[in-house]
Write an enzyme that holds these catalytic residues in place. Structure first.
Site, PDB file in Angstrom:
ATOM      1  N   CYS A  34       0.840  -1.203   0.000  1.00  7.03           N
ATOM      2  CA  CYS A  34       0.000   0.000   0.000  1.00  7.03           C
ATOM      3  C   CYS A  34       0.872   1.249   0.000  1.00  7.03           C
ATOM      4  O   CYS A  34       2.000   1.227   0.488  1.00  7.03           O
ATOM      5  CB  CYS A  34      -0.883   0.056   1.247  1.00  7.03           C
ATOM      6  SG  CYS A  34      -2.089  -1.267   1.376  1.00  7.03           S
ATOM      7  N   ASP A  35       0.305   2.329  -0.507  1.00  8.68           N
ATOM      8  CA  ASP A  35       0.964   3.624  -0.401  1.00  8.68           C
ATOM      9  C   ASP A  35      -0.088   4.719  -0.419  1.00  8.68           C
ATOM     10  O   ASP A  35      -1.070   4.629  -1.158  1.00  8.68           O
ATOM     11  CB  ASP A  35       1.958   3.842  -1.538  1.00  8.68           C
ATOM     12  CG  ASP A  35       2.849   5.043  -1.248  1.00  8.68           C
ATOM     13  OD1 ASP A  35       3.805   4.877  -0.465  1.00  8.68           O
ATOM     14  OD2 ASP A  35       2.579   6.143  -1.762  1.00  8.68           O
ATOM     15  N   SER A  36       0.109   5.744   0.412  1.00  5.08           N
ATOM     16  CA  SER A  36      -0.867   6.831   0.515  1.00  5.08           C
ATOM     17  C   SER A  36      -0.218   8.192   0.295  1.00  5.08           C
ATOM     18  O   SER A  36       0.918   8.418   0.722  1.00  5.08           O
ATOM     19  CB  SER A  36      -1.511   6.830   1.909  1.00  5.08           C
ATOM     20  OG  SER A  36      -2.175   5.623   2.182  1.00  5.08           O
ATOM     21  N   GLY A  60      -3.063   3.618  -2.751  1.00  3.71           N
ATOM     22  CA  GLY A  60      -2.904   2.559  -3.742  1.00  3.71           C
ATOM     23  C   GLY A  60      -2.784   1.224  -3.034  1.00  3.71           C
ATOM     24  O   GLY A  60      -2.148   1.126  -1.978  1.00  3.71           O
TER      25      GLY A  60
END
Length: 198
Positions: A70-72, A107
């Site tokens: 994940c990435d924010s 994501g």
């Protein structure tokens, strides 16, 4: 054939806690992927690429796992913001965010090794920030919390005091959209309940 091991490719305690809260105890393996390698002004493209790269970075360490990356980032007035580099940047960021509306992009990438499939999706949540005084901003930044978070705030922490409301997925703002995870697992042929307390 048994279920694949559920692996979280993230150092984020908040993402791990979200999974634990819904009955999934992930095996955590931090990717240490160099995020500066990815440069793009498109928030969706950025978070999806980073999520996928994080998952792919640790994939060779497993034979039959379900790997979640994940990435924010926060998009505010057309600008992409990740974690602030230091206290001064965090203060300036909050002075800019105060009273504004931002969009939190996360994501999600899932590598399903047994089925040799990769799914990548993005969830977006609108965040309405409170009007804050400089005194409150400095007090919040002094806690250190904003330095650890994309967008310089933690909804599940003290930062929750300075968010008036959100539109969309709540858990997405914390770092992982639980509804989107459930949908992605279903698309791969799993029930999210299959991974409870394994």
């Amino acid at each position: 054939m048994g279920l694949p091991q559920f692996v979280l490719a993230s150092a984020s305690p908040a993402r791990r806690r979200l999974l634990q809260m819904v009955g999934i105890e992930p095996f955590v393996r931090v990717s240490n992927f160099d995020e500066s390698q990815i440069q793009t002004e498109n928030a969706t493209e950025l978070v999806e690429t980073l999520a996928r790269c994080k998952a792919e970075a640790i994939a060779p360490q497993f034979d039959s796992a379900l790997i979640v990356g994940c990435d924010s980032v926060l998009l505010l007035n057309g600008e992409i913001h990740g974690k602030p580099e230091n206290i001064e940047v965090a203060i300036a960021r909050w002075q800019h965010m105060s009273g504004q509306i931002g969009e939190l992009y996360t994501g999600h990438a899932i590598i399903d090794q047994p089925q040799q499939q990769i799914l990548v999706r993005t969830q977006v949540t609108r965040v309405y920030f409170a009007q804050m005084s400089d005194r409150a901003i400095r007090a919040y930044v002094a806690t250190g919390e904003p330095l650890k978070c994309a967008g310089a705030f933690a909804l599940e922490g003290r930062g929750g005091l300075f968010v008036d409301k959100i539109e969309g997925c709540h858990s997405n703002v914390i770092g992982l959209s639980l509804p989107l995870l459930r949908q992605m697992l279903l698309q791969l042929g799993y029930e999210v309940t299959d991974f409870w307390d394994r």
